[in-house]
Design an enzyme around this catalytic site. Structure first.
Site, PDB file in Angstrom:
ATOM      1  N   LEU A  11       0.850  -1.195   0.000  1.00  0.00           N
ATOM      2  CA  LEU A  11       0.000   0.000   0.000  1.00  0.00           C
ATOM      3  C   LEU A  11       0.881   1.239   0.000  1.00  0.00           C
ATOM      4  O   LEU A  11       1.706   1.439   0.899  1.00  0.00           O
ATOM      5  CB  LEU A  11      -0.904   0.009   1.228  1.00  0.00           C
ATOM      6  CG  LEU A  11      -1.774  -1.249   1.426  1.00  0.00           C
ATOM      7  CD1 LEU A  11      -2.767  -1.021   2.561  1.00  0.00           C
ATOM      8  CD2 LEU A  11      -2.490  -1.633   0.138  1.00  0.00           C
ATOM      9  N   ALA A  13      -0.359   4.577  -1.508  1.00  0.00           N
ATOM     10  CA  ALA A  13      -1.023   5.794  -1.975  1.00  0.00           C
ATOM     11  C   ALA A  13      -0.922   6.898  -0.930  1.00  0.00           C
ATOM     12  O   ALA A  13      -0.724   6.628   0.250  1.00  0.00           O
ATOM     13  CB  ALA A  13      -2.490   5.494  -2.276  1.00  0.00           C
ATOM     14  N   ARG A  18       1.076  14.584   7.080  1.00  0.00           N
ATOM     15  CA  ARG A  18       1.988  15.126   8.102  1.00  0.00           C
ATOM     16  C   ARG A  18       3.416  15.300   7.592  1.00  0.00           C
ATOM     17  O   ARG A  18       4.249  15.895   8.260  1.00  0.00           O
ATOM     18  CB  ARG A  18       1.946  14.237   9.350  1.00  0.00           C
ATOM     19  CG  ARG A  18       0.569  14.306  10.025  1.00  0.00           C
ATOM     20  CD  ARG A  18       0.426  13.247  11.083  1.00  0.00           C
ATOM     21  NE  ARG A  18       1.266  13.512  12.228  1.00  0.00           N
ATOM     22  CZ  ARG A  18       1.619  12.590  13.127  1.00  0.00           C
ATOM     23  NH1 ARG A  18       1.213  11.356  12.979  1.00  0.00           N
ATOM     24  NH2 ARG A  18       2.366  12.911  14.152  1.00  0.00           N
ATOM     25  N   GLY A  83      -8.698   4.760   3.256  1.00  0.00           N
ATOM     26  CA  GLY A  83      -8.228   3.855   4.299  1.00  0.00           C
ATOM     27  C   GLY A  83      -7.500   2.633   3.753  1.00  0.00           C
ATOM     28  O   GLY A  83      -7.555   2.337   2.563  1.00  0.00           O
ATOM     29  N   GLY A 144      -1.704   1.203  15.847  1.00  0.00           N
ATOM     30  CA  GLY A 144      -2.831   0.382  16.276  1.00  0.00           C
ATOM     31  C   GLY A 144      -2.344  -0.590  17.342  1.00  0.00           C
ATOM     32  O   GLY A 144      -1.227  -1.085  17.279  1.00  0.00           O
ATOM     33  N   ASN A 173       0.581  -2.875  16.119  1.00  0.00           N
ATOM     34  CA  ASN A 173       0.434  -3.412  14.768  1.00  0.00           C
ATOM     35  C   ASN A 173       1.471  -2.776  13.846  1.00  0.00           C
ATOM     36  O   ASN A 173       1.542  -1.557  13.734  1.00  0.00           O
ATOM     37  CB  ASN A 173      -0.983  -3.073  14.279  1.00  0.00           C
ATOM     38  CG  ASN A 173      -1.199  -3.451  12.824  1.00  0.00           C
ATOM     39  OD1 ASN A 173      -0.627  -4.408  12.334  1.00  0.00           O
ATOM     40  ND2 ASN A 173      -2.045  -2.684  12.151  1.00  0.00           N
ATOM     41  N   ASN A 230       5.371   8.444   9.359  1.00  0.00           N
ATOM     42  CA  ASN A 230       4.277   9.384   9.075  1.00  0.00           C
ATOM     43  C   ASN A 230       4.757  10.829   9.088  1.00  0.00           C
ATOM     44  O   ASN A 230       4.067  11.712   8.593  1.00  0.00           O
ATOM     45  CB  ASN A 230       3.150   9.223  10.106  1.00  0.00           C
ATOM     46  CG  ASN A 230       2.434   7.880   9.960  1.00  0.00           C
ATOM     47  OD1 ASN A 230       2.599   7.183   8.964  1.00  0.00           O
ATOM     48  ND2 ASN A 230       1.650   7.524  10.959  1.00  0.00           N
ATOM     49  N   LYS A 337      34.766  13.133 -12.251  1.00  0.00           N
ATOM     50  CA  LYS A 337      33.429  12.818 -12.775  1.00  0.00           C
ATOM     51  C   LYS A 337      33.553  12.096 -14.099  1.00  0.00           C
ATOM     52  O   LYS A 337      34.302  12.549 -14.969  1.00  0.00           O
ATOM     53  CB  LYS A 337      32.627  14.110 -12.969  1.00  0.00           C
ATOM     54  CG  LYS A 337      31.203  13.864 -13.409  1.00  0.00           C
ATOM     55  CD  LYS A 337      30.680  14.807 -14.461  1.00  0.00           C
ATOM     56  CE  LYS A 337      31.390  14.675 -15.794  1.00  0.00           C
ATOM     57  NZ  LYS A 337      30.734  15.381 -16.909  1.00  0.00           N
ATOM     58  N   ALA A 366      49.158  19.482  -9.203  1.00  0.00           N
ATOM     59  CA  ALA A 366      48.177  20.266  -8.446  1.00  0.00           C
ATOM     60  C   ALA A 366      47.504  21.300  -9.338  1.00  0.00           C
ATOM     61  O   ALA A 366      48.142  21.903 -10.193  1.00  0.00           O
ATOM     62  CB  ALA A 366      48.870  20.961  -7.280  1.00  0.00           C
TER      63      ALA A 366
END
Ligand code: UD1
Ligand code: CA
Length: 457
Positions: A11, A13, A18, A83, A144, A173, A230, A337, A366
């Protein structure tokens, strides 16, 4: 005919209000990998055959991340965020053929390990209909709570719905659950929205299963592994835990970390044996370090390969595409790089090398700069084996310096230099006898004149 496969539904979505962010919550990163990327890695490593990810509307970047991290996964859009049970239902097409097991994981719980995923799945093989993964904590706020009677779980109570006594429960949970595939769709369809948040809670599955006389079992793991994210503060806490583990793993595999708490790893950093990492080193994504390398203090590396016996830093910066050969030296304030520094070459001080090859045992003085960019295109600089590039050389690419060539200091080198040639790319020095002394006399007189008229200084 039900499928013999196991399905993991992740899940993912929502923006996570917050977090106060414009990005999907699960796209925030820990160890330079998205939260959902961590969860997908654990599911893949646990060899769960099928993966479905539930995403929100207009989350192309999240879908691209899923495709990158788990090409076999399908994405399912949850159009409204109602939910966790509602989200799981959005994956309906993925479980329509009743897979043998359905595991539900949250995309915001990134430290879950493959072993734990496998353990939750294995819990179903011993007769349980539903396995819930929980953890004990002294700070349960927000989670939970797992309510138990006579050792078996009867319900999960969300913080906002819990009585004071229920809030005192420390068994929480994690959000990870595994269902026998035969009951999953039926249980989901029975979940309603009669709760403080008016949401479809996946957690209600436990009470429903219990009432149906099904067997619900709790597996537990450490809180550190199951922390959910969260808020940004929780993100930082999980990052800290990730780093603690990465440091421990590097040391366990034979690297010395002089001050482990100051070294930062990415999810994919690979370190060889007998590597010494001095304080304050940052590994961005995609770094591989061979055996017996020394990474001196304050170096920053990303998407770079470093072969054995090389030394880096202090204050070295390896950017994407840096390949440092065996025994090569990259010293202080040197940036590399998209360039190969071949075996035994030295680039020791104050230098930029971009889009280049530095041949074996070449010495770069250098202050050398490869001028690789003309404002439109990048150009390559090729420096042959054993070449000597004098200090403060400006190498204007495209440019080829032959093997064993010798470049005098301070040159602006715009033309190719043949092997073993000497190139001087600077103005010839001029000597004027006695002129230094006469200059001094003139300047002193001018200063004295200024002091007399009062505006000296
Ligand atoms: C949830 C659990 C809680 C558990 C905690 C563990 C529920 C109702 N609560 O609470 O019991 O202790 O996780 O961290 O399940 N999501 C969707 N669509 C939605 C809602 C959520 O995809 O409509 C996803 C989120 O992206 C997230 C996950 O589900 O990855 C969990 O949702 P979240 O809102 O973070 O739940 P918590 O309040 O943390
Ligand atoms: Ca959460």
């Amino acid at each position: 005919m039900p499928s013999a496969d196991r399905l993991a539904i992740v899940l993912a979505a929502g923006l996570g209000t917050r977090m106060k962010s414009a990005h999907p919550k699960v796209m925030h990163e820990v160890g330079n990998l998205s939260l959902v990327g961590h969860v997908l890695a654990a599911v893949k490593a646990a060899e769960i055959e099928r993966i479905a990810v539930v995403v929100g509307p207009d989350m192309a970047d999240l879908e691209a991340e899923v495709a990158r991290r788990a090409p076999q996964a399908t994405c399912h859009e949850q159009t409204e965020r109602l939910g966790t049970a509602h989200a799981a239902m959005a994956a309906g097409p993925a479980y329509a053929d009743a897979p043998r097991q359905v595991l539900v994981l949250f995309g915001d719980t990134p430290l879950i390990t493959a072993e734990t995923v496998a353990r939750v799945s294995a819990g179903l093989e011993t007769g349980a209909d539903l396995v819930v993964l929980g953890f004990e904590t002294d700070t349960p706020t927000g989670y939970g709570r797992l309510l138990t009677t006579n050792g078996s779980v009867t319900a999960i109570r969300e913080e906002k719905d819990a009585s004071p006594e229920e809030r005192a429960v420390r068994l929480c949970n994690s959000g990870i659950m595994a269902f026998d595939g035969r009951i999953f769709a039926d249980i989901l369809s029975r979940i309603g929205t009669d709760n403080a948040q008016g949401e479809y809670y996946l957690t209600d599955a436990v009470e429903i299963a219990h009432a149906l006389g099904l067997t619900v079992v709790v597996e537990t793991a450490e809180e550190d592994e199951l922390q959910g994210i969260n808020t940004r503060a929780q993100l930082a806490r999980v990052e800290a835990e990730f780093q603690t583990r990465a440091r421990a793993r590097a040391m366990a595999e034979g690297a010395t970390l002089v001050a482990p708490e100051t070294v930062f790893f990415s999810h994919d950093t690979r370190i060889g044996r007998d590597v010494v990492i001095e304080p304050n080193v940052v590994f961005g994504p995609g770094v591989t370090i061979g055996d017996n390398v020394r990474v001196r203090a304050f170096s920053h590396l990303e998407a770079a390969d470093v072969a054995s016996q090389a030394t880096l830093g202090p204050y070295a910066r390896l950017r994407p595409g840096a390949r440092i050969g065996e025994g090569a030296h990259v010293g202080n304030f040197v940036e590399i790089k998209n360039a190969t520094v071949e075996a035994g070459a030295k680039v020791n001080h104050l230098t930029y090398i971009g889009d280049a090859r530095i041949g074996a045992k070449a010495n770069i003085g250098a202050g050398t700069i490869t001028c690789n960019y003309d404002g439109y295109l990048k150009h390559h600089t090729d420096i042959g084996a054993g070449a000597f590039v004098g200090s403060n050389s400006t190498l204007v690419a495209p440019l080829t310096i032959g093997d064993g060539a010798y470049l005098g200091a301070g040159g602006v080198v715009t033309e190719d230099v043949p092997a073993d040639a000497l190139a001087l790319g600077r103005a010839r020095q001029v000597i004027k006898d006695g002129m230094g002394a006469s200059l001094r006399t003139r300047f002193a007189a001018a200063k004295a004149e200024k002091a007399k008229t009062g505006d000296g200084g």
